[in-house]
Each structure stands twice: as structure tokens, then as C-alpha cells.
Design an enzyme around this catalytic site. Structure first.
Site, PDB file in Angstrom:
ATOM      1  N   ASN A  63      55.695  27.116  82.780  1.00 11.88           N
ATOM      2  CA  ASN A  63      56.372  27.893  83.831  1.00 11.88           C
ATOM      3  C   ASN A  63      56.441  27.136  85.154  1.00 11.88           C
ATOM      4  OD1 ASN A  63      53.782  28.180  84.930  1.00 11.88           O
ATOM      5  ND2 ASN A  63      54.188  30.273  85.613  1.00 11.88           N
ATOM      6  N   LYS A  69      61.259  28.859  79.430  1.00 12.43           N
ATOM      7  CA  LYS A  69      59.868  28.395  79.448  1.00 12.43           C
ATOM      8  C   LYS A  69      59.513  27.546  78.232  1.00 12.43           C
ATOM      9  CE  LYS A  69      57.857  32.103  82.158  1.00 12.43           C
ATOM     10  NZ  LYS A  69      56.975  33.256  82.193  1.00 12.43           N
ATOM     11  N   THR A 111      61.374  40.101  67.352  1.00  7.16           N
ATOM     12  CA  THR A 111      61.604  39.137  66.277  1.00  7.16           C
ATOM     13  C   THR A 111      60.252  38.901  65.603  1.00  7.16           C
ATOM     14  OG1 THR A 111      63.277  38.126  67.681  1.00  7.16           O
ATOM     15  CG2 THR A 111      62.558  36.840  65.770  1.00  7.16           C
ATOM     16  N   ASP A 116      50.880  30.950  84.462  1.00  4.94           N
ATOM     17  CA  ASP A 116      50.687  32.321  83.957  1.00  4.94           C
ATOM     18  C   ASP A 116      49.335  32.410  83.245  1.00  4.94           C
ATOM     19  OD1 ASP A 116      53.144  33.250  84.789  1.00  4.94           O
ATOM     20  OD2 ASP A 116      54.144  32.799  82.890  1.00  4.94           O
ATOM     21  N   TYR A 145      57.652  43.398  86.897  1.00  3.53           N
ATOM     22  CA  TYR A 145      57.221  43.838  88.238  1.00  3.53           C
ATOM     23  C   TYR A 145      58.396  44.267  89.115  1.00  3.53           C
ATOM     24  CZ  TYR A 145      58.502  39.065  89.394  1.00  3.53           C
ATOM     25  OH  TYR A 145      59.186  37.898  89.529  1.00  3.53           O
ATOM     26  N   GLY A 201      57.029  33.378  76.721  1.00  2.00           N
ATOM     27  CA  GLY A 201      56.101  32.660  77.591  1.00  2.00           C
ATOM     28  C   GLY A 201      54.974  33.538  78.117  1.00  2.00           C
TER      29      GLY A 201
HETATM   30  P1  NAP Z   1      60.675  34.925  77.297  1.00  2.00           P
HETATM   31  O1  NAP Z   1      59.843  33.738  77.050  1.00  2.00           O
HETATM   32  O2  NAP Z   1      62.159  34.785  77.247  1.00  2.00           O
HETATM   33  O3  NAP Z   1      60.265  36.048  76.224  1.00  2.00           O
HETATM   34  C1  NAP Z   1      60.883  37.294  76.224  1.00  2.00           C
HETATM   35  C2  NAP Z   1      60.152  38.221  75.254  1.00  2.00           C
HETATM   36  O4  NAP Z   1      60.691  39.520  75.450  1.00  2.00           O
HETATM   37  C3  NAP Z   1      60.354  37.866  73.784  1.00  2.00           C
HETATM   38  O5  NAP Z   1      59.208  38.242  73.070  1.00  2.00           O
HETATM   39  C4  NAP Z   1      61.543  38.767  73.410  1.00  2.00           C
HETATM   40  O6  NAP Z   1      61.577  39.098  72.046  1.00  2.00           O
HETATM   41  C5  NAP Z   1      61.233  39.994  74.206  1.00  2.00           C
HETATM   42  N1  NAP Z   1      62.415  40.792  74.535  1.00  2.00           N
HETATM   43  C6  NAP Z   1      63.364  40.480  75.448  1.00  2.00           C
HETATM   44  N2  NAP Z   1      64.277  41.465  75.495  1.00  2.00           N
HETATM   45  C7  NAP Z   1      63.868  42.400  74.595  1.00  2.00           C
HETATM   46  C8  NAP Z   1      64.404  43.656  74.183  1.00  2.00           C
HETATM   47  N3  NAP Z   1      65.518  44.125  74.713  1.00  2.00           N
HETATM   48  N4  NAP Z   1      63.743  44.360  73.250  1.00  2.00           N
HETATM   49  C9  NAP Z   1      62.603  43.889  72.717  1.00  2.00           C
HETATM   50  N5  NAP Z   1      62.041  42.709  73.051  1.00  2.00           N
HETATM   51  C10 NAP Z   1      62.679  41.982  73.984  1.00  2.00           C
HETATM   52  O7  NAP Z   1      60.329  35.607  78.683  1.00  2.00           O
HETATM   53  P2  NAP Z   1      58.945  35.602  79.500  1.00  2.00           P
HETATM   54  O8  NAP Z   1      58.966  34.494  80.460  1.00  2.00           O
HETATM   55  O9  NAP Z   1      57.830  35.731  78.543  1.00  2.00           O
HETATM   56  O10 NAP Z   1      59.080  36.929  80.384  1.00  2.00           O
HETATM   57  C11 NAP Z   1      59.042  38.219  79.791  1.00  2.00           C
HETATM   58  C12 NAP Z   1      58.911  39.286  80.878  1.00  2.00           C
HETATM   59  O11 NAP Z   1      57.705  39.100  81.583  1.00  2.00           O
HETATM   60  C13 NAP Z   1      60.005  39.271  81.938  1.00  2.00           C
HETATM   61  O12 NAP Z   1      60.312  40.584  82.304  1.00  2.00           O
HETATM   62  C14 NAP Z   1      59.373  38.556  83.089  1.00  2.00           C
HETATM   63  O13 NAP Z   1      59.941  38.941  84.338  1.00  2.00           O
HETATM   64  C15 NAP Z   1      57.955  39.009  82.973  1.00  2.00           C
HETATM   65  N6  NAP Z   1      57.012  38.060  83.557  1.00  2.00           N
HETATM   66  C16 NAP Z   1      56.246  38.493  84.584  1.00  2.00           C
HETATM   67  C17 NAP Z   1      55.317  37.641  85.142  1.00  2.00           C
HETATM   68  C18 NAP Z   1      54.486  38.129  86.279  1.00  2.00           C
HETATM   69  O14 NAP Z   1      53.971  37.305  87.006  1.00  2.00           O
HETATM   70  N7  NAP Z   1      54.311  39.426  86.413  1.00  2.00           N
HETATM   71  C19 NAP Z   1      55.168  36.338  84.679  1.00  2.00           C
HETATM   72  C20 NAP Z   1      55.959  35.932  83.616  1.00  2.00           C
HETATM   73  C21 NAP Z   1      56.892  36.799  83.066  1.00  2.00           C
HETATM   74  P3  NAP Z   1      62.304  38.131  70.977  1.00  2.00           P
HETATM   75  O15 NAP Z   1      61.281  37.106  70.583  1.00  2.00           O
HETATM   76  O16 NAP Z   1      62.669  39.067  69.878  1.00  2.00           O
HETATM   77  O17 NAP Z   1      63.496  37.545  71.654  1.00  2.00           O
END
Ligand code: NAP
Length: 491
Positions: free
Chosen positions: A300, A279, A372, A316, A437, A350
Site C-alpha cells: 500500500n 495493491k 470470490t 496496513d 471509513y 489488500g
Molecule cells: P482490494 O484489494 O481491491 O480488495 C477488495 C475486496 O473487497 C475483495 O475481497 C473483493 O472481493 C471485495 N469486494 C469488493 N466489492 C465487493 C462487493 N460488491 N461484494 C462483495 N465483495 C466485494 O481492496 P482493499 O485495498 O483491500 O480495500 C477494501 C476496502 O477496505 C475499501 O473499502 C477500502 O477503502 C478499505 N480500506 C480501509 C483502510 C483503512 O485504513 N481504514 C485501509 C485499506 C483499505 P473479490 O475478491 O470477490 O473481488
């Protein structure tokens, strides 16, 4: 793309037909002839066009005994007979001659297609010495496990079956009809693959609507890594179909976003959803970015405009289900129910940025906690609030009635026993939201409910951001009820 490639050319007998529809072929891989025959019947029942009899899979295969049984008329489907040797990725471990004899017998018994490996095709043709029945088409196969052939190598005068193997090749199996592929393989179910990366035939036909894909079909998809778990193809394909939009939506397993976008630069690749971990890179890869998406640095949704320019949005942000967070709270109609509330966001990617930005807009006091810490600080500075480490968050309870939003992937399938915050620490939160989800009820939500908090599922955010994307993709209003029903019943 360094991915194994399978290319087969169908002999000119089939070339006479002008652009026939791409055939869906189900590999029958059972170990016993009776079970293999049952697979043929099952393939016919789900609407396949051809069944591939993988003779090399049969235990104790005896051609003169088993082939008349397997090819007995009436057959449920036209038969493609393959007897693949080990040196080409199959299981037959013997001399070529008995193998060739079995294939010739299959021809005599009326098999519609026989497959022969390119490396031994000349030898086989010599043995046939012109005795191939007119009705039987020969498929000449080459499986390259080392690299992807160049476009020049793939130039051809006969119909081609060009498939890329493994997860990265998945789209080649779905998009065959768009590019005139003669045939594509779809299995009877998971574990029934005859080559890595094959979708199920039911998904090809029902989910990807392969019968409706043609040269003019636009391609949309979700870019991510991993991406196989995404429910977006189920949702968008059915939504496209419901409004008669000529498009297909596929998963794109992408390592390098910039390289992907410059490779898939045709106007036919018209729009993309973007998920982990792309993203933020998407902001840099777009020619233009919606100002709010630019401010928070996360895109996104990418749309390819008719002039070829890529435009980035963030659905989002505009579709955060923030209204649900306080639905149970008494509200003053003049102010947002989030105004003044302490809103803790775990994660700074994101989704975290979208939630933090949205909550700030509604007047909440936003706190960011992230693995982080520097990223937590960057986001906290952007929206004007404090930053915490995940360890600090465990003991953070300055007041009661706080709101918590997990936006990390912690707790996402398959790691369903993980949770970003202990049950003990959840006691100060009145409302808990989880962006994850899959599963629908995460451990975080279950434990928060047990502690008496109001819980909000990530599904609602998923539905709303997907409706926002649908509108960007199609220019039409999203079929709200249908998309909700699909998410609640099919994902
Ligand atoms: P992203 O931009 O890659 O960000 C991931 C975030 O999660 C970062 O803050 C990362 O921390 C943290 N993280 C990942 N693995 C971790 C772990 N094992 N322990 C602690 N922190 C961890 O991803 P994103 O797009 O924001 O998505 C994040 C989550 O939200 C996903 O599960 C995604 O499926 C969900 N999501 C859901 C919706 C929905 O419509 N419901 C929409 C968007 C996203 P660091 O900065 O330390 O790497």
C-alpha cells in the site's frame, strides 16, 4: 493518456517576466452580469490572482451595456475576457465578427487578458491591426478533445498554459507551478467549472498549497481507481506543511499501474499510497518488497529510492488497530488478548490480507469469507485457516463472542445502505470492525452496535496507516496529534 488537452500560449508581452508564479484564475460563469460581478469579488476574497469573465455564459449579453459594468474600475481582480464559441467548447453560437468586436471593446475598457482561439487568431489579429493596448495580454487557446499533443507540439517560446481535462488530467492543474505553467484554473465551488476536471480555487490554494509548489517540490500521491473520494490528500498535505516538507500530495486516477510507474519515473515522483484495485499489482511493479508485504502479496506504500528503485511496504499490516479490538476485554499481560479468539475476515484483498495476517500473528483463529471463494481459499491457506463463501457466512455461528472484520468496500460511500452481513447474523459477534471509513459510521457498525457489539471504526486504521506512510515518505516522525485532528475534523 487519451485525454482532452487545453493549451494556451500567452503573447510575448508576458514572456518578459522570468518565471512568474503560476496564476490562479477563477472562471466566472454566472448567467447574469450582476452575479458575474459578484463572482469576481468572491474570487478576490479567496485569494485568486485573475478572474475569467466567460461572456458566452451570459444570457442576453449586450457588449456595450454589460462590458463597461463588468470591467468598471476599480476591479477586484485582473480580468481575463473569454467569449468562447460552440465550436471550441463554449456557448456562443454566432458569427465571429460580433464576438471579435466584443473582445476588442473589452481591450479598450482595460481588460488585462483577452482569450482568442488559435483557429481564428490570425483573423482576429488582422482585425486588431496593431491596435492591441500594450497592457493587454493575448491568450491564444486550443482545446483538443481528441488526443494529447506530443511534447514536440508543445514546445514553445512564450508562456504556456497546458492543462489536461477531466479526472485523469486533475494533476496537471495542481502541478502547474512545478513545471512553470503560466496559469491554472480553480473554481468558486463544485458545479461552477468552465471545463471538466477543474479543482476549486480554495482547494488549490489551501489544500494543495499551490503557492508553495516550485520546481523542487516532490510529488507524492494516492494511486487508485476510483480515487476522487480519498481523504489522503487532505491529511498528507497538511501534515507535510506542518513539518515544512517541500512536497505535494495528489490523487492519481490510474488504470494500469505498471504503465503509470514507468511514465512517472522522474525522481520527483517520490512516493505513492496504493489503494483499490492496485495493491496486489504493486507487489509485481516494485523492484523490492518488504518481506511481510511480499508474503501477503499486497503493497500500500511505494517509495522511490534515490537510486530510482521502487520499494514496496504495507503500512496496513503494521498499523492494524488490533489492540482496539479487545480493549474492553480482560487481558492477561503475558498473552495477546486476541489469542484463541475466532476472528472472521470478510474480504481477501489488500486490507483483508493485512487484517488476517495481523490477527494470526496475535494468535487468533482466523476464518476468511470472500465473494470470490478461490481468493478466500488462497488467503486461508496462506495463514492456515478455513475459508467460507459469503452465503455460508450468514449462518456461521460456531461460538459466541467472535470478532468480525469487514475489509470489502461494501457499505462505502455512495453505497451507504449496503452491508456485508445481515443484522441477524451479527448476533454472535462481540466485536465488529469495518475497514470502510467513508461514512464514518457504516450500516454494518450501526447494526452491530444495535446488537450490542463493541464497534471499531476504519478511521483508526486509516490514521495509523497514514502515519506509517508519512514516515516512509518524509523520514520524519508523523505528527500524531495533528493527523488525528485532521481526520476527525476535516475528513
Ligand atoms: P482490494 O484489494 O481491491 O480488495 C477488495 C475486496 O473487497 C475483495 O475481497 C473483493 O472481493 C471485495 N469486494 C469488493 N466489492 C465487493 C462487493 N460488491 N461484494 C462483495 N465483495 C466485494 O481492496 P482493499 O485495498 O483491500 O480495500 C477494501 C476496502 O477496505 C475499501 O473499502 C477500502 O477503502 C478499505 N480500506 C480501509 C483502510 C483503512 O485504513 N481504514 C485501509 C485499506 C483499505 P473479490 O475478491 O470477490 O473481488
Amino acid at each position: 493518456m487519451a485525454t482532452a488537452m487545453s493549451v494556451s500560449a500567452v503573447t510575448p508581452a508576458a514572456a518578459a517576466v522570468a518565471r512568474p508564479r503560476t496564476l490562479v484564475c477563477v472562471p466566472a460563469t454566472a448567467r447574469a452580469p450582476r452575479e458575474m460581478a459578484a463572482e469576481l469579488a468572491a474570487a478576490a476574497a479567496i485569494g485568486a490572482d485573475v478572474a475569467e469573465l466567460r461572456l458566452d455564459r451570459l444570457s442576453g449579453f449586450a457588449p456595450r451595456r454589460d462590458l463597461p459594468f463588468l470591467l468598471a474600475e476599480p476591479r477586484p481582480l485582473p480580468a481575463l475576457v473569454t467569449y468562447r464559441p460552440k465550436w471550441e467548447g463554449g456557448e456562443y453560437d454566432g458569427e465571429d465578427e460580433p464576438r471579435f468586436e466584443a473582445l476588442m471593446l473589452a481591450m479598450e475598457l482595460g481588460a488585462e487578458y483577452v482569450d482568442i482561439e488559435l483557429k481564428v487568431a490570425d483573423k482576429f489579429m488582422k482585425l486588431l491591426s496593431g491596435k492591441k493596448p500594450e497592457s493587454c495580454k493575448l491568450i491564444v487557446s486550443s482545446h483538443n478533445y481528441e488526443n494529447t499533443p506530443s511534447a514536440e507540439e508543445l514546445e514553445h517560446q512564450v508562456p504556456i498554459i497546458g492543462l489536461v481535462m477531466n479526472d485523469r488530467g486533475f494533476i496537471s492543474r495542481v502541478l502547474c507551478p512545478k513545471y512553470g505553467g503560466y496559469l491554472t484554473f480553480g473554481t468558486l465551488g463544485k458545479g461552477k467549472e468552465s471545463a471538466p476536471g477543474q479543482p476549486t480555487a480554495a482547494d488549490l490554494i489551501n489544500l494543495y498549497n499551490i503557492r508553495a509548489i516550485g520546481p523542487d517540490t516532490k510529488v507524492f500521491g494516492i494511486i487508485g481507481k476510483p480515487v476522487g473520494h480519498s481523504k489522503s490528500p487532505i491529511l498528507h498535505n497538511e501534515a507535510f506543511r506542518s513539518v515544512g516538507f517541500n512536497a505535494v500530495y495528489v490523487p492519481f486516477l490510474v488504470d494500469d499501474l505498471s504503465k503509470f510507474l514507468s511514465t512517472y519515473s522522474s525522481p520527483d515522483f517520490a512516493g505513492f499510497s496504493c489503494t483499490i484495485p492496485h495493491k496486489e499489482a504493486a507487489v509485481r511493479c516494485c523492484d523490492e518488497v518488504d518481506p511481510v508485504a511480499g508474503d501477503i502479496g499486497a503493497v500500500n506504500t511505494i517509495i522511490r529510492r534515490p537510486d530510482g528503485k521502487l520499494v514496496g511496504y504495507n503500512t496496513d499490516i503494521f498499523n492494524c488497530p488490533l489492540d482496539l479490538f479487545t480493549a474492553s476485554q480482560p487481558t492477561d499481560p503475558t498473552t495477546s488478548p486476541l489469542a484463541g479468539r475466532l476472528f472472521v475476515v470478510i474480504g481477501a484483498g489488500g486490507a483483508g490480507k493485512a487484517l488476517a495476517y495481523g490477527a494470526k500473528e496475535k494468535g487468533a483463529r482466523v476464518v476468511i469469507a470472500n465473494r470470490t471463494f478461490e481468493r478466500a481459499e488462497d488467503l486461508a491457506n496462506l495463514i492456515g485457516g478455513p475459508a467460507l463463501t459469503l452465503e455460508e457466512l450468514e449462518n456461521y455461528h460456531p461460538e459466541e463472542g467472535m470478532i468480525l472484520a469487514n475489509t470489502t468496500a461494501i457499505g462505502m460511500h455512495p453505497n451507504v445502505n449496503e452491508t456485508p452481513l445481515s443484522k441477524q447474523a451479527l448476533k454472535s459477534y462481540a466485536v465488529v470492525f469495518d475497514a470502510v471509513y467513508t461514512p464514518k459510521e457504516t450500516r454494518l457498525l450501526r447494526e452491530a452496535a444495535e446488537r450490542g457489539a463493541t464497534v471499531v471504526s476504519g478511521l483508526e486504521m486509516f490514521i495509523r496507516q497514514a502515519m506509517g506512510q508519512f514516515e516512509h515518505f518524509t523520514g520524519m516522525p508523523a505528527p500524531d496529534r495533528l493527523m488525528r485532528d485532521i481526520v476527525l475534523t476535516k475528513t
